[in-house]
Design a protein around this motif. Structure first.
Motif, short mmCIF file in Angstrom:
data_model
loop_
_atom_site.label_atom_id
_atom_site.label_comp_id
_atom_site.label_asym_id
_atom_site.label_seq_id
_atom_site.Cartn_x
_atom_site.Cartn_y
_atom_site.Cartn_z
N UNK A 328 0.69 -1.14 0.07
CA UNK A 328 0.07 -0.02 -0.08
C UNK A 328 1.06 1.32 0.06
N UNK A 329 0.58 2.14 -0.80
CA UNK A 329 1.11 3.42 -0.80
C UNK A 329 0.16 4.42 -0.14
N UNK A 330 0.30 4.90 0.65
CA UNK A 330 -0.65 5.91 1.37
C UNK A 330 -0.08 7.43 1.63
N UNK A 331 -1.07 8.35 1.29
CA UNK A 331 -0.76 9.74 1.42
C UNK A 331 -1.09 10.62 2.66
N UNK A 332 0.07 11.18 3.08
CA UNK A 332 -0.26 12.29 4.24
C UNK A 332 -0.18 11.53 5.48
N UNK A 333 -0.75 11.92 6.71
CA UNK A 333 -0.66 11.22 8.01
C UNK A 333 0.81 11.10 8.46
N UNK A 334 1.55 12.10 8.15
CA UNK A 334 2.89 12.04 8.95
C UNK A 334 3.06 12.86 10.05
#
Lengths: 414, 138
Positions: A328-334
């Motif tokens: 999975x490549x997910x965006x944000x949430x860092x």
């Protein structure tokens, strides 16, 4: 003492309030994870509207008969319930419109054309939904204002340093989405408000994604405009609102014109009705206003603070799991605060194909550019899946999403 | 409500398309090409370019290039197979239904645009907007 967290047994009870959650899709139990697009409705909201239609339906204002009186009362009362819910000083600061999009158009049109000139600048964030971009670009083409965008950093948060540079004494309005419908990022609106106020710019908050999850007090916040849609917070479609400070609404010209928004009309001209009705031309969605008021009562009954706490726990749980899923490549949430809203892709799989796969297992997610193309371009993502959770979603549903994503990965990437 | 009707695509039936997706037939671009056209679905980012050369009114060479979902790309692979060696005139009458039948698996309403993009691009490459059947959406 009341728990600040919703317990599993409470969630189970809450789920019984939502008839649609019993639905089966392809013989599988529906798992509804498209809440950022629209939320499901509890029975109390559905029934409030059907009861109103059965008992009190009549057009509001101006009639003498009892039905119209009841309908008028219910409609005006809905304004008061919204005003109280968001901490407005008066129901006169609440204008009912079709949705947040219409509210944003109203601001750009009415405030923009009256108060802005070609030397003025409007600053937005790259995270904005199209509805808080396009009206300003149209205004730019019409009267020559400049529209500037605060970008996001690598970690998915807004670049506040850049914001400080972009916001100058030429800035007349700063418009920000409180929570991103793509990344789930909750922006630091206090910091942005201070920036706007430091140059005397009006401060507009798009609360379409945040109000369903986060307690808001517009008076404490000191924003000039706040917009949201009922259907994203267990209410019906067709109704949303614009909050604006009273002195601003007094100054702003009407947006739509016609019936109910006038005080007096002659063949030479017209004068305007009192607030908020000056901005509510034509027969409004009063049945939906009844449903909206009931939706707010429903949320207040649970308490938004508890909804937020529950969703924060859910967000952490999902995030930890997503980090372990290498396909999975997910965006944000860092960095910073986030809603339980995730945009991601299965590596090498088009999100439409993945969404089809999930659908066949009863899981409803969204796939596409999420009406935020400037942000998607900035992040260099073409399309993504989005799973957006609400307080009636459970850990078990998240588990089911994970295991189905694994199946999908095995299927497409073998 | 039709509870049992598949709303979308049964993943088990997607196998057939997956094969075309992973190993597309007629992939590439003809240069020079007698006719070519490129279009996409803005909502999902599917993109297809078809180029072809004819000999005596018959499709002699045809290639497609593109990116996007399994449905749109495998449909292009299947369609280019379908029309190779066919009379240009006969392409005019390929209906949307015929295209969908050739995909073998049932395509739900949410994915029709993906399934029919290749046919639209091919017809536009040959005749412009005249016979692409796009009006049927209205």
């Amino acid at each position: 003492m009341e728990q600040l967290q919703l317990s599993q047994s409470e969630i189970e009870k809450i789920r019984e309030d939502f008839p649609i959650l019993n639905r089966k899709i392809n013989d599988k139990q529906l798992i509804y994870l498209d809440n950022a697009a629209t939320t499901q409705k509890p029975l109390s909201v559905i029934e409030s509207m059907s009861e109103f239609l059965k008992k009190s339906n009549a057009n509001i204002h101006r009639a003498i008969h009892i039905l119209s009186y009841e309908a008028t009362l219910a409609y005006e009362n809905a304004h008061k319930i919204v005003a109280k819910f968001i901490g407005a000083k008066s129901f006169r600061e609440i204008v009912f419109v079709r949705n947040a999009t219409e509210a944003l158009n109203l601001i750009a049109h009415s405030f923009g054309e009256r108060f802005l000139t070609s030397s003025d600048e409007v600053v937005l964030t790259i995270m904005e939904h199209h509805s808080n971009i396009v009206p300003w670009l149209i205004l730019r083409d019409k009267i020559g204002i400049k529209v500037k965008f605060i970008k996001t950093k690598e970690d998915g948060t807004l670049d506040y340093d850049e914001a400080e540079k972009l916001i100058t004494k030429r800035t007349k309005l700063l418009g920000v989405i409180q929570a991103s419908n793509v990344l789930g990022t909750v922006n630091n609106i206090l910091r942005l408000r201070d920036l706007a106020k430091s140059v005397n710019a009006k401060f507009l908050v798009d609360g379409a994604q945040s109000l369903p999850h986060i307690p808001i007090n517009v008076s404490d916040l000191g924003c000039d405009f706040f917009v949201a849609s009922a259907h994203k917070m267990v209410g019906p479609t067709g109704i949303g609102f614009l909050y604006a400070k009273r002195e601003l609404l007094e100054e702003m010209p009407p947006f739509l014109t016609g019936g109910d928004m006038i005080r007096e009309v002659t063949v030479d001209g017209a004068t305007w009705n009192e607030l908020p009705f000056k901005f509510e031309a034509g027969t409004p969605a009063f049945t939906e206003a009844v449903g909206f008021a009931e939706a707010i009562k429903y949320l207040q009954n649970i308490k938004i603070e508890r909804i937020l706490n529950y969703e924060k726990t859910l967000e952490k749980y999902i995030l930890e799991k997503l980090k372990t899923m290498s396909f999975i490549e997910f965006y944000g949430h860092q960095k910073g605060e986030h809603l339980a809203l995730f945009s991601f892709n299965i590596k090498g799989v088009h999100p439409h194909d993945a969404a089809s796969f999930l659908n066949s297992f009863g899981i409803a997610v969204r796939s596409g550019n999420h009406c935020a193309q400037p942000l998607m371009n900035h992040l260099k993502i073409e399309n993504a899946l989005r799973a957006s959770f609400y307080f009636y979603n459970t850990n078990n549903e998240a588990e089911k999403l994970f295991s189905t994503l694994e199946e999908a990965n095995k299927f497409f990437n073998r | 409500m039709e509870e049992n009707k598949p709303l979308d695509i049964d993943p088990l039936m997607m196998e057939f398309l997956l094969d075309h997706y992973k190993h597309p037939h007629n992939y590439g671009e003809l240069e020079p090409a007698e006719m070519s056209y490129e279009d996409g679905n803005p909502s999902c980012g599917d993109q297809i370019k078809i180029s072809l050369n004819t000999k005596n009114g018959i499709v002699d060479e045809i290639k497609f290039k593109g990116k996007g979902c399994i449905v749109s790309q495998s449909a292009a692979s299947i369609l280019t197979d379908m029309v190779k060696g066919k009379k240009i005139e006969d392409i005019k009458t390929i209906s949307r239904e015929e295209m969908l039948e050739n995909l073998i698996i049932p395509i739900g309403p949410m994915r029709l645009k993906c399934a029919l993009l290749a046919l639209k691009v091919l017809k536009r490459a040959i005749w412009g907007k005249q016979f692409d059947g796009d009006d049927e959406d209205e």
